[in-house]
Design a protein around this motif. Structure first.
Motif, PDB file in Angstrom:
ATOM      1  N   ASN A 148       3.710  57.056  44.835  1.00 49.33           N
ATOM      2  CA  ASN A 148       4.830  56.599  45.792  1.00 49.33           C
ATOM      3  C   ASN A 148       4.918  55.240  45.586  1.00 49.33           C
ATOM      4  OD1 ASN A 148       5.529  59.194  46.584  1.00 49.33           O
ATOM      5  ND2 ASN A 148       3.732  58.983  48.052  1.00 49.33           N
ATOM      6  N   SER A 149       4.168  54.258  44.624  1.00 49.97           N
ATOM      7  CA  SER A 149       4.394  52.978  44.538  1.00 49.97           C
ATOM      8  C   SER A 149       5.846  52.678  44.738  1.00 49.97           C
ATOM      9  CB  SER A 149       3.610  52.699  43.491  1.00 49.97           C
ATOM     10  OG  SER A 149       2.360  52.830  43.458  1.00 49.97           O
ATOM     11  N   LYS A 150       6.032  51.561  45.286  1.00 47.97           N
ATOM     12  CA  LYS A 150       7.745  50.998  45.225  1.00 47.97           C
ATOM     13  C   LYS A 150       7.936  50.031  44.095  1.00 47.97           C
ATOM     14  CE  LYS A 150      11.052  48.568  48.172  1.00 47.97           C
ATOM     15  NZ  LYS A 150      11.329  47.503  49.368  1.00 47.97           N
ATOM     16  N   ILE A 151       8.978  50.590  43.358  1.00 53.52           N
ATOM     17  CA  ILE A 151       9.509  50.032  42.272  1.00 53.52           C
ATOM     18  C   ILE A 151      10.709  49.257  42.358  1.00 53.52           C
ATOM     19  CG2 ILE A 151      10.204  50.459  39.759  1.00 53.52           C
ATOM     20  CD1 ILE A 151       7.207  51.097  40.323  1.00 53.52           C
ATOM     21  N   GLU A 152      10.808  47.956  41.893  1.00 51.34           N
ATOM     22  CA  GLU A 152      11.908  47.082  42.015  1.00 51.34           C
ATOM     23  C   GLU A 152      12.410  46.967  40.844  1.00 51.34           C
ATOM     24  OE1 GLU A 152      10.597  44.906  45.955  1.00 51.34           O
ATOM     25  OE2 GLU A 152      10.385  43.719  44.413  1.00 51.34           O
ATOM     26  N   ILE A 153      13.698  46.097  40.508  1.00 55.17           N
ATOM     27  CA  ILE A 153      14.390  45.840  39.414  1.00 55.17           C
ATOM     28  C   ILE A 153      14.208  43.934  39.327  1.00 55.17           C
ATOM     29  CG2 ILE A 153      16.420  45.980  38.069  1.00 55.17           C
ATOM     30  CD1 ILE A 153      15.185  48.702  38.241  1.00 55.17           C
ATOM     31  N   GLY A 154      13.492  43.816  38.208  1.00 55.88           N
ATOM     32  CA  GLY A 154      13.362  42.512  38.082  1.00 55.88           C
ATOM     33  C   GLY A 154      14.267  42.117  36.888  1.00 55.88           C
ATOM     34  N   ARG A 155      14.245  40.822  36.263  1.00 53.76           N
ATOM     35  CA  ARG A 155      15.260  40.652  35.255  1.00 53.76           C
ATOM     36  C   ARG A 155      14.486  39.755  34.248  1.00 53.76           C
ATOM     37  NH1 ARG A 155      20.792  41.673  34.319  1.00 53.76           N
ATOM     38  NH2 ARG A 155      21.518  40.293  32.740  1.00 53.76           N
ATOM     39  N   GLY A 156      14.739  40.126  33.074  1.00 48.47           N
ATOM     40  CA  GLY A 156      14.555  39.396  31.734  1.00 48.47           C
ATOM     41  C   GLY A 156      15.802  38.927  31.309  1.00 48.47           C
ATOM     42  N   VAL A 157      15.798  39.393  29.950  1.00 46.30           N
ATOM     43  CA  VAL A 157      17.357  39.146  29.377  1.00 46.30           C
ATOM     44  C   VAL A 157      18.023  40.181  29.911  1.00 46.30           C
ATOM     45  CG1 VAL A 157      18.600  38.994  27.225  1.00 46.30           C
ATOM     46  CG2 VAL A 157      16.114  37.987  27.297  1.00 46.30           C
ATOM     47  N   PHE A 158      17.369  41.235  29.959  1.00 50.37           N
ATOM     48  CA  PHE A 158      18.144  42.540  30.625  1.00 50.37           C
ATOM     49  C   PHE A 158      17.260  42.900  31.972  1.00 50.37           C
ATOM     50  CE2 PHE A 158      19.177  43.132  26.003  1.00 50.37           C
ATOM     51  CZ  PHE A 158      20.327  42.526  26.135  1.00 50.37           C
ATOM     52  N   PRO A 159      17.838  43.841  32.766  1.00 50.57           N
ATOM     53  CA  PRO A 159      16.969  44.418  33.796  1.00 50.57           C
ATOM     54  C   PRO A 159      15.685  45.066  33.374  1.00 50.57           C
ATOM     55  CG  PRO A 159      19.396  44.866  34.298  1.00 50.57           C
ATOM     56  CD  PRO A 159      19.123  44.351  32.594  1.00 50.57           C
ATOM     57  N   ARG A 160      14.672  45.001  34.307  1.00 48.39           N
ATOM     58  CA  ARG A 160      13.440  45.663  33.975  1.00 48.39           C
ATOM     59  C   ARG A 160      12.818  45.988  35.164  1.00 48.39           C
ATOM     60  NH1 ARG A 160      10.351  43.825  29.452  1.00 48.39           N
ATOM     61  NH2 ARG A 160      11.333  42.723  28.059  1.00 48.39           N
ATOM     62  N   PRO A 161      11.923  47.147  35.024  1.00 50.86           N
ATOM     63  CA  PRO A 161      11.159  47.459  36.153  1.00 50.86           C
ATOM     64  C   PRO A 161       9.965  46.706  36.589  1.00 50.86           C
ATOM     65  CG  PRO A 161      10.354  48.796  34.380  1.00 50.86           C
ATOM     66  CD  PRO A 161      11.661  47.972  33.901  1.00 50.86           C
ATOM     67  N   LYS A 162       9.532  46.824  37.978  1.00 45.97           N
ATOM     68  CA  LYS A 162       8.524  45.886  38.242  1.00 45.97           C
ATOM     69  C   LYS A 162       7.870  46.647  39.430  1.00 45.97           C
ATOM     70  CE  LYS A 162       9.055  42.178  41.041  1.00 45.97           C
ATOM     71  NZ  LYS A 162       9.206  40.968  41.666  1.00 45.97           N
ATOM     72  N   LEU A 163       6.643  46.307  39.961  1.00 48.44           N
ATOM     73  CA  LEU A 163       6.070  46.614  41.046  1.00 48.44           C
ATOM     74  C   LEU A 163       6.262  45.755  41.971  1.00 48.44           C
ATOM     75  CD1 LEU A 163       3.918  49.016  41.805  1.00 48.44           C
ATOM     76  CD2 LEU A 163       2.408  47.495  41.540  1.00 48.44           C
ATOM     77  N   ALA A 164       6.782  46.450  43.221  1.00 45.93           N
ATOM     78  CA  ALA A 164       7.336  45.732  44.465  1.00 45.93           C
ATOM     79  C   ALA A 164       6.077  44.528  44.937  1.00 45.93           C
ATOM     80  CB  ALA A 164       7.765  46.521  45.617  1.00 45.93           C
ATOM     81  N   GLY A 165       6.548  43.368  44.962  1.00 46.38           N
ATOM     82  CA  GLY A 165       5.563  42.325  45.493  1.00 46.38           C
ATOM     83  C   GLY A 165       5.072  41.545  44.319  1.00 46.38           C
ATOM     84  N   GLU A 166       5.039  41.951  42.979  1.00 41.04           N
ATOM     85  CA  GLU A 166       4.556  41.464  41.966  1.00 41.04           C
ATOM     86  C   GLU A 166       5.244  40.096  41.670  1.00 41.04           C
ATOM     87  OE1 GLU A 166       1.542  41.757  40.333  1.00 41.04           O
ATOM     88  OE2 GLU A 166       1.070  43.201  41.692  1.00 41.04           O
ATOM     89  N   VAL A 167       4.654  39.097  40.853  1.00 37.87           N
ATOM     90  CA  VAL A 167       5.435  37.910  40.539  1.00 37.87           C
ATOM     91  C   VAL A 167       6.301  38.358  39.217  1.00 37.87           C
ATOM     92  CG1 VAL A 167       5.108  35.681  39.589  1.00 37.87           C
ATOM     93  CG2 VAL A 167       3.837  36.438  41.343  1.00 37.87           C
ATOM     94  N   GLY A 168       7.568  37.783  39.202  1.00 40.84           N
ATOM     95  CA  GLY A 168       8.159  37.977  37.930  1.00 40.84           C
ATOM     96  C   GLY A 168       8.391  39.500  37.743  1.00 40.84           C
TER      97      GLY A 168
END
Length: 565
Positions: free
Chosen positions: A531-551
């Motif tokens: 149930n870890s929360k996943i957010e959308i980060g941004r490189g050249v295109f959108p990418r998944p990231k773990l909520a709270g993580e840098v970049g």
């Protein structure tokens, strides 16, 4: 006001502009006064042209305008799920509708399969990149395949075709395996040094480096050494895209206004500065690789029947007398585009795959069992048509997690777009086709089409690879409505028509190879549970990231797979 009257007004205003500047040159009007007058007239001209286009284009329903400056653009760009927003509008206003855009303009959104098929069939001739996008692509990548249209596009694409043939990709399969096993070797060391039976692996950066080393070797016979920790300017810039939140903060207003004022593509921002650094790094590498490859070709070292690198085949083809030769600048432009496209799209898809497999242990186990049952590393032919569940997992990832979410093109000539079913216009009239005036913006949300419940059923947004297998056995798999969608396997991930992704076979093969090696050898889990929360980060295109993580960091726990019993 009729279109004829508007056209006459526009011509008159243009003549006024010419008269103003004549007076300036004669010294009878101050430059500043003339500039203000011309700017005012120019803005009025744009508004008149916009109004004229609307009169000549089928009047469609759509969401209300939220801002004269940006239309609904800010809402779309800030949406957590823009595809769902487009889908909701399609349900409310019909399978084609108009959305308000910058400074009173509008975009025609196509969610009708027949209309989309027509659009793609005429892309690069009738529907081309917007002026802002063309300027941006020329600045960032050069005047290569992404920038070109019409005959120029056909010539460039023809030159690249042999480098992406089935025969060429079959030979590159061992290169894909080499990169995957390099990552495995490094992971084994990390796990052993952790002192336990597992280790946290930041998979996003590892997938980036696998993709970069792979395209270096497969594309240019060049080892960037990213998997070995070697320093390279291009690696550093690519990593900055996914680790610097400040650099990735998009100037949304500038991008939206750029669709009306293309010269804004030249305005320096933190993001454009990063792209320029990437451009310099890629051009330096491309020039070195181009010179080396040409020299080796002249010496007969490469370029024979055994030549495998994409750039080697490209230069070989461009050196012939086929009539499709590329200039040096065009070759370098293709190389820069290849670096970005291969690096970004495959690494994003691999990251999403490991994330979804961690979320769904049952899917991960089933996939591993299929791969282990096969035994040895699958050949190209086996990867293509011999591992059905691997194929299902890969295509389900490509269905719900697209690297590129939507596309907007501008009509450079009047057109009539056919529809699958009649729609009701803004004034209540039923029509079977759309009239599109020259200059109109036409767009498709590939994300919405790939995940729309209207086409894929109630579980359209659920990661369920088995849907691809059920269909083969006559069960409830791919709905009939979804089969109306054009494109590879009824997905718009690789788009369609003359601009369909040339590297599709390359991407699919690399995707399957890397997934095969990693899933056979490791069990993946989310660091903080399913149930870890996943957010959308941004490189050249959108990418998944773990909520709270840098970049855009996505740490997963990996432990070596050990067969029970």
């Amino acid at each position: 006001m009729s279109p004829d009257v508007l056209s006459s007004t526009i011509r008159s205003a243009s003549e006024v502009l010419a008269i103003i500047w004549t007076y300036v040159h004669l010294g009878q009007w101050r430059t500043i006064d003339a500039a203000i007058a011309c700017a005012t007239i120019w803005i009025l001209l744009q508004l008149l042209r916009t109004y004229c286009r609307r009169l000549c284009t089928t009047q469609l329903r759509g969401p209300p305008n939220e801002s004269f400056l940006y239309g609904v653009g800010q809402r779309i760009r800030s949406a957590r799920d823009a595809g769902a927003l487009y889908e909701a509008w399609a349900q409310e206003y019909g399978p084609v509708y108009a959305i308000p855009s910058t400074l009173g303009t509008q975009r025609i959104m196509l969610c009708d399969p027949k209309a989309i098929a027509h659009f793609y069939s005429k892309e690069s001739r009738t529907y081309i990149q917007t002026p802002f996008n063309k300027k941006s692509f020329a600045i960032y990548y050069g005047k290569g395949l992404l920038w070109a249209h019409g005959e120029d596009h056909r010539r460039q694409r023809k030159s690249l075709t042999a480098a992406f043939s089935v025969a060429a990709i079959r030979q590159l399969t061992t290169t894909f395996y080499d990169s995957a096993y390099k990552a495995k070797g490094a992971w084994d060391v990390l796990i052993e040094s952790s002192g336990g039976d597992s280790a946290l692996i930041e998979v996003q950066s590892w997938m980036n480096h696998i993709s970069l080393d792979t395209i270096g070797l497969a594309g240019f016979s060049h080892n960037f050494g990213a998997l070995e920790g070697k320093h390279a300017s291009v690696t550093e810039v690519f990593d900055t895209f996914t680790t610097s939140p400040r650099a990735m903060a998009l100037n949304k207003g500038l991008i939206l206004l750029g669709q009306v004022f293309p010269l804004l593509a030249h305005v320096p921002t933190s993001r454009t500065k990063l792209f320029q650094e990437l451009n310099v790094a890629m051009e330096e590498i491309s020039n070195v690789l181009l010179a080396r490859t040409k020299k080796e070709l002249e010496m007969g070292v490469i370029g024979g029947k055994g030549e495998r690198s994409i750039i080697g085949l490209l230069i070989k083809g461009a050196s012939g007398n086929s009539g499709f030769r590329l200039t040096k600048d065009e070759v370098i432009a293709q190389m820069k585009l290849l670096l970005v496209a291969a690096y970004e799209t495959v690494s994003i898809s691999l990251t999403w795959a490991l994330l979804e497999l961690s979320r769904h242990p049952d899917v991960q186990t089933r996939l591993r069992n299929e791969l282990l049952a096969h035994g040895t590393d699958p050949t190209y032919d086996k990867l293509t048509d011999g591992l059905p569940y691997l194929d299902a997992v890969v295509h389900e990832i490509l269905r719900i997690h697209l690297p590129i979410l939507e596309v907007t093109r501008m009509a450079v000539e009047d057109d009539v777009i056919p529809l699958s079913q009649p729609i009701r216009t803004k004034f209540g009239k039923l029509v079977n086709n759309l009239t599109i005036a020259k200059g109109t913006l036409v767009a498709i949300s590939m994300e919405s089409m790939n995940r729309s419940a209207a086409f894929w059923g109630e579980d359209a947004k659920v990661f369920r690879p088995s849907r691809w297998l059920e269909d083969k056995h006559g069960q409830n798999g791919i709905p009939a409505k979804a089969k109306e969608i054009p494109g590879h396997r009824h997905l718009l991930t690789f788009v369609d028509g003359p601009r369909a992704c040339l590297g599709k076979n390359f991407a699919l093969t690399e995707f399957k190879v890397v997934l095969t090696v990693l899933v056979k050898n490791y069990v993946f889990e989310l660091r903080d549970g399913v149930n870890s929360k996943i957010e959308i980060g941004r490189g050249v295109f959108p990418r998944p990231k773990l909520a709270g993580e840098v970049g855009c960091q996505l740490p997963l726990r990996a432990r070596p797979y050990v067969a029970s019993g």
